[in-house]
Design a protein around this motif. Structure first.
Motif, short mmCIF file in Angstrom:
data_model
loop_
_atom_site.label_atom_id
_atom_site.label_comp_id
_atom_site.label_asym_id
_atom_site.label_seq_id
_atom_site.Cartn_x
_atom_site.Cartn_y
_atom_site.Cartn_z
N UNK A 37 3.58 8.69 17.09
CA UNK A 37 3.05 9.98 16.63
C UNK A 37 2.89 10.04 15.12
N UNK A 38 3.83 9.44 14.37
CA UNK A 38 3.70 9.51 12.91
C UNK A 38 2.47 8.72 12.45
N UNK A 39 2.11 7.65 13.21
CA UNK A 39 0.92 6.88 12.84
C UNK A 39 -0.35 7.66 13.20
N UNK A 40 -0.32 8.33 14.35
CA UNK A 40 -1.45 9.17 14.73
C UNK A 40 -1.66 10.26 13.67
N UNK A 41 -0.56 10.87 13.25
CA UNK A 41 -0.66 11.90 12.22
C UNK A 41 -1.24 11.34 10.93
N UNK A 42 -0.80 10.15 10.54
CA UNK A 42 -1.31 9.52 9.33
C UNK A 42 -2.83 9.34 9.39
N UNK A 43 -3.32 8.80 10.51
CA UNK A 43 -4.75 8.54 10.62
C UNK A 43 -5.55 9.84 10.68
N UNK A 44 -5.07 10.81 11.45
CA UNK A 44 -5.80 12.06 11.56
C UNK A 44 -5.80 12.83 10.24
N UNK A 45 -4.65 12.86 9.56
CA UNK A 45 -4.58 13.56 8.28
C UNK A 45 -5.52 12.92 7.27
N UNK A 46 -5.58 11.59 7.29
CA UNK A 46 -6.50 10.91 6.39
C UNK A 46 -7.95 11.22 6.72
N UNK A 47 -8.26 11.27 8.00
CA UNK A 47 -9.64 11.56 8.40
C UNK A 47 -10.03 12.99 8.07
N UNK A 48 -9.10 13.93 8.22
CA UNK A 48 -9.38 15.32 7.90
C UNK A 48 -9.61 15.48 6.40
N UNK A 49 -8.93 14.63 5.59
CA UNK A 49 -9.15 14.69 4.16
C UNK A 49 -7.93 15.10 3.38
N UNK A 50 -6.74 15.06 4.02
CA UNK A 50 -5.52 15.37 3.28
C UNK A 50 -5.31 14.35 2.19
N UNK A 51 -4.76 14.77 1.06
CA UNK A 51 -4.50 13.88 -0.06
C UNK A 51 -3.06 14.07 -0.51
N UNK A 52 -2.10 13.49 0.20
CA UNK A 52 -0.71 13.65 -0.19
C UNK A 52 -0.41 12.86 -1.45
N UNK A 53 0.73 13.13 -2.05
CA UNK A 53 1.13 12.42 -3.25
C UNK A 53 1.38 10.96 -2.93
#
Length: 568
Positions: A150-166
């Motif tokens: 799940x954490x990997x799914x979240x990583x990929x989806x957040x990246x695709x949505x355009x999140x820009x974490x620190x």
């Protein structure tokens, strides 16, 4: 926060790991953020455009979650499993066990309902019922692979949505200090948050709460002091499903109340509270709640760090193939304009690269190279391309270049020990700015190709002659007019008559036309060497008095025929 449509998200990620079961509002539905479901936190009243990852919830038990997500005006729900119809394309979402519960992007949705846990794949009928329920409520429903973490799914989806974490999850780790203070206040004792390696990530600073000397030393060193007794306490802690009370290990130490921090079946760390006998009556319950929040923050920090690494790695990949805009890339990589850089290439040696587990070994090599580079340079760009790990090393002139060579040697040594396979490294030429990185990458690749059997690390300046000859051999072999000439006649004559004219000519030319040295290389009398050269002139019409013909003949015999005095 950037916004992407559901269709853009599916197009970006790729099938089969992410599949669309239903999208009643269409693929133009905007997706604003990605949230991880947490059964122990309040479900948000409103989260318009959010995509909720149903961690720990079976698809055939998600009816209540579908209702609440729709009521909160979320864009969609992602559940595990199923081979249903797909309207989009989705990428590999990683492998490994489910990594647990926790919200992301600032808030954690939860239903407050007790839902069936995620055990085994959902039934086809269960998925169909969930899709029908989602369709009725106007909510998109998607599925991910059974093996996806799940954490990997979240990583990929957040990246695709355009999140820009620190870059290193700094905001989330900063929140850990606030959490440590909140837990210390609620529980009534000084608190620390540790990772699985017993490194202290955050600690409380509530005035008046006692801190014994072992805890003080651990905070100062950011690491829990090791001892057999400590090891046993961690074994007991991680074997427990809830908070445990642990006795003092020495006269100068106070007892502890501790709990493991977990997400699903994965241990992310632990919370420890100094117990001076005045803890709150509900200390264990408060600590367990703190562990749940810590899991969310640690997952968010890890996802942010992995996303940052993925993004910088992709940026380096585009720099290496010449498709990135150099000025923008340099800024995003934290490099000042005009910073000299060089590329270092690391690869498994020989048969190890083609072994059945070669791909996994290459990924482990990437992790090791990144770890060592980040330890020296902080945030760093590394990427795996076609089995080779590339690292961008800044400031490579003078002593900096020497340090980089020692770094490469250290990485090769550590990688060989950790992976149990030989690893080699090549350092490209230093280039004055990021815009010329592609050339340094080509240099590093060349170095790997010309390394000798016993060599493990080299820089381009150390093997330039070999690299030039290799490039010349490729160039000569590609062009008909460059590959033609007397060298072919000499090789054919030797093959047909059992002579050694080609070998004799190479040794004589390698020796600078010194007959005595050539004879020593051939292990023959100088008169024998003279006789062979006279015969070669007479039989093949070679003009050895012409310096241009000697040069071309020597290059062709060395590069195309592969002859040299060393193998004579």
């Amino acid at each position: 926060m950037d916004t992407r449509t559901l269709g853009e998200l599916l197009d970006t990620l790729g099938e089969p790991a992410l599949r669309l079961l239903t999208a009643p509002a269409g693929l133009t539905t905007p997706v604003t953020e990605v949230l991880l479901y947490d059964a122990h936190a309040p479900f948000p009243d409103r989260a318009p455009g959010a995509l909720l990852l149903a961690v720990g919830v079976r698809a055939d038990a998600a009816a209540a979650l579908v209702d609440e997500a729709a009521a909160a005006r979320m864009a969609g729900l992602v559940v595990r499993g199923g081979d249903g119809p797909s309207s989009g394309q989705g990428p590999p979402s990683g492998q490994g066990p489910s990594s647990g519960q926790g919200p992301s992007s600032g808030q954690g949705p939860s239903s407050g309902h007790v839902l069936a846990s995620e055990q085994g794949p959902p039934s086809p009928q269960g998925l169909a019922d969930a899709a029908d329920r989602a369709r009725e409520r106007g909510l998109a429903l998607l599925t991910v692979d059974e093996d996806a973490a799940w954490h990997h799914v979240h990583l990929l989806l957040a990246g695709a949505v355009g999140a820009r974490p620190s870059p290193a999850g700094g905001a989330a780790l900063g929140d850990l200090f606030s959490l440590a203070g909140a837990v210390a206040t609620a529980v009534g004792g000084a608190t620390v948050i540790e990772d699985p390696r017993q490194r202290i990530l955050a600690h409380s600073t509530i005035p008046g709460q006692p801190v014994d000397e072992p805890r003080r030393q651990g905070i100062l060193g950011r690491q829990v002091p090791g001892s057999p007794e400590n090891t046993e306490q961690y074994r007991v802690l991680f074997a427990s499903q809830g908070p445990v009370r642990l006795p003092a290990l020495s006269a100068e130490e106070l007892p502890r109340l501790a709990v493991a921090v977990r997400a699903g079946g994965e241990t992310l760390g632990s919370l420890w509270v100094v117990d001076d006998g005045t803890l709150a009556p509900d200390a264990e319950e408060a600590l367990a709640q703190g562990a749940s929040t810590a899991a969310l923050l640690l997952l968010r920090a890890r996802a942010a760090q992995e996303l940052s690494r993925h993004m910088t790695g992709d940026l380096l990949r585009r720099l290496l193939d010449g498709t990135a805009e150099p000025a923008t890339a340099a800024e995003r990589l934290g490099l000042a304009p005009g910073t000299p850089v060089r590329v270092a290439a690391f690869a498994l040696k020989g048969a190890a690269a083609g072994a059945p587990d070669g791909e996994q070994a290459a990924l482990r090599l990437l992790d090791l190279v990144r770890l060592q580079c980040e330890a020296r340079y902080g945030r760093h760009a590394c990427v795996l391309v076609d089995g080779v790990v590339y690292a961008l090393l800044p400031g490579a002139y003078g002593r900096a270049g020497e340090r980089q060579r020692r770094l490469a040697e250290d990485i090769v040594r550590r990688a060989g020990q950790a992976l149990r396979v030989p690893v080699r490294a090549g350092l490209g030429d230093v280039v004055p700015e990021v815009a010329e990185v592609r050339g340094s990458r080509e240099d590093a690749d060349l170095v790997l190709r010309v390394l000798g059997p016993e060599e493990t690390v080299a820089a381009m300046e150390e093997v330039r002659a070999r690299a030039v000859l290799l490039r010349l051999s490729e160039l000569l072999g590609e062009r008909r007019e460059l590959a033609a000439g007397a060298w072919r006649d000499i090789m054919a004559y030797d093959a047909g008559h059992g002579t050694d004219y080609a070998r004799t000519l190479v040794c004589w030319l390698d020796a600078g036309c010194d007959m005595a040295r050539a004879a020593r290389l051939l292990a023959v009398h100088p008169n024998t060497c003279r006789y062979r050269l006279r015969q070669a002139r007479a039989q093949l019409g070679i003009d050895l008095d012409d310096p241009d013909e000697r040069l071309v003949l020597w290059l062709q015999l060395r590069t195309l025929a592969g002859l040299r005095s060393a193998n004579a």
